[in-house]
Design a protein around this motif. Sequence first.
Motif, PDB file in Angstrom:
ATOM      1  N   ARG A  89       0.853  -1.181   0.000  1.00 62.89           N
ATOM      2  CA  ARG A  89       0.000   0.000   0.000  1.00 62.89           C
ATOM      3  C   ARG A  89       0.886   1.228   0.000  1.00 62.89           C
ATOM      4  O   ARG A  89       1.731   1.395   0.884  1.00 62.89           O
TER       5      ARG A  89
ATOM      6  N   CYS B 136      -4.934  -3.858   5.320  1.00 62.69           N
ATOM      7  CA  CYS B 136      -4.379  -4.132   6.651  1.00 62.69           C
ATOM      8  C   CYS B 136      -2.868  -4.307   6.550  1.00 62.69           C
ATOM      9  O   CYS B 136      -2.365  -4.976   5.644  1.00 62.69           O
ATOM     10  N   ARG B 137      -2.157  -3.720   7.499  1.00 65.48           N
ATOM     11  CA  ARG B 137      -0.701  -3.867   7.549  1.00 65.48           C
ATOM     12  C   ARG B 137      -0.354  -5.183   8.218  1.00 65.48           C
ATOM     13  O   ARG B 137      -0.702  -5.435   9.356  1.00 65.48           O
TER      14      ARG B 137
ATOM     15  N   TYR C 297       0.842  -3.535   3.178  1.00 61.75           N
ATOM     16  CA  TYR C 297      -0.613  -3.586   3.281  1.00 61.75           C
ATOM     17  C   TYR C 297      -1.204  -4.617   2.321  1.00 61.75           C
ATOM     18  O   TYR C 297      -0.764  -4.738   1.180  1.00 61.75           O
TER      19      TYR C 297
ATOM     20  N   ASP D 228      -6.023   0.605   7.450  1.00 59.51           N
ATOM     21  CA  ASP D 228      -6.055   1.888   6.755  1.00 59.51           C
ATOM     22  C   ASP D 228      -7.516   2.238   6.478  1.00 59.51           C
ATOM     23  O   ASP D 228      -8.114   1.756   5.513  1.00 59.51           O
TER      24      ASP D 228
END
Length: 433
Positions: free
Chosen positions: A10, A56-57, A63, A105
């Motif tokens: 990301r 999501c990390r 991400y 995020d």
Amino acid sequence: MGSLDSPRERENGNGGCRSPGDPKVGEGGMIVVESEAMKKRRASMLPLEVGTRVMCRWRDSKYHPVKVIERRKMPSSGPNDYEYYVHYTEFNRRLDEWVKLEQLDLDSVETVVDEKVEDKVTSLKMTRHQKRKIDETHVEGHEELDAASLREHEEFTKVKNIATIELGRYEIETWYFSPFPPEYNDCVKLYFCEFCLNFMKRKEQLQRHMRKCDLKHPPGDEIYRCGTLSMFEVDGKKNKVYGQNLCYLAKLFLDHKTLYYDVDLFLFYVLCECDDRGCHMVGYFSKEKHSEESYNLACILTLPPYQRKGYGKFLIAFSYELSKKEGKVGTPERPLSDLGLLSYRGYWTRVLLDILKKHKANISIKELSDMTAIKAEDILATLQSLELIQYRKGQHVICADPKVLDRHLKAAGRGGLEVDVSKLIWTPYKEQG
């Protein structure tokens, strides 16, 4: 757990590690201050609904797209203090995990909630008897899970109940839900005796148990010993608790494995690495004592610390050596796990290519089946996938140019661990009267 394949990063201007509450970094490194409207929009999303899709990390700091499967309130008092159980949509369910809000995020939220998710949750408030029936799916008929059963299974098993286990000298992250008895519902970690497979909630309990447990290998008959490798045959009827414990353990790493409450009908073949401390389980396969469908293997598992060492194909090869001793052809029970299917395809490919090369492809499918104990349908499917089969005058004909065989053999890689049949001391199972 290994790294993800081809992860999508990301781009957030600072390497993909921005927490949702941090100010954004714009072009040229300028800080972009969020407006009150943006802050209100974020606040209105929380807590995120089940079914929300968001970036999501992960632990690789990159991400990935996820779907929120479940949420739970944290002990702290804030209105938005939730953890979220997420499924990484690009990957297998084994990577599902609980994450904190700062890993998500919120600018990437796509869908607030899946259609009919509330109706689905309401309809799946099941009785204990219904839940037990899900765990026993395809025990009697051994049919593959139909679409409805699959959805029901995934709903009931959607959240891992045990995060890690300790087994011998390894601490292992689990992959899937396993229906342990209710008193273990609040345990994040379980401690297993590596010899009798009894499991406990606390390390001190395991230490006390180990001082009393006199087993140094699986309970059962040692039927194979070659170097440091040993195989034990455990009768589920004679060692019921061990068989059930093994099923609980295996379900943590197999998605659609049935939890067999009635282990009397099965034999368990437990592969061990042996040293001066005892025989340490690395994997196993189970086998029905009597199978009308020619199944020579019901479930197969290599424990994560021992994977990628050739043990999976060794277990498969062992199951076929038992079939040869029985004078039967065999096939694994379906459905196979994704890793199980890969292991079988690799094994079938290597075995068949070796024989075709020696016989210059001048051999029939029936002869291949007689030589290998592999079911004709599995041979046909494997050779078709390698484009080594042609259909001529109403029958399948093996057509293999030596150069084509060499190319496939090279792609298949090395054969790995082999079963030394001279070290196998075993007679087929007979019910004692």
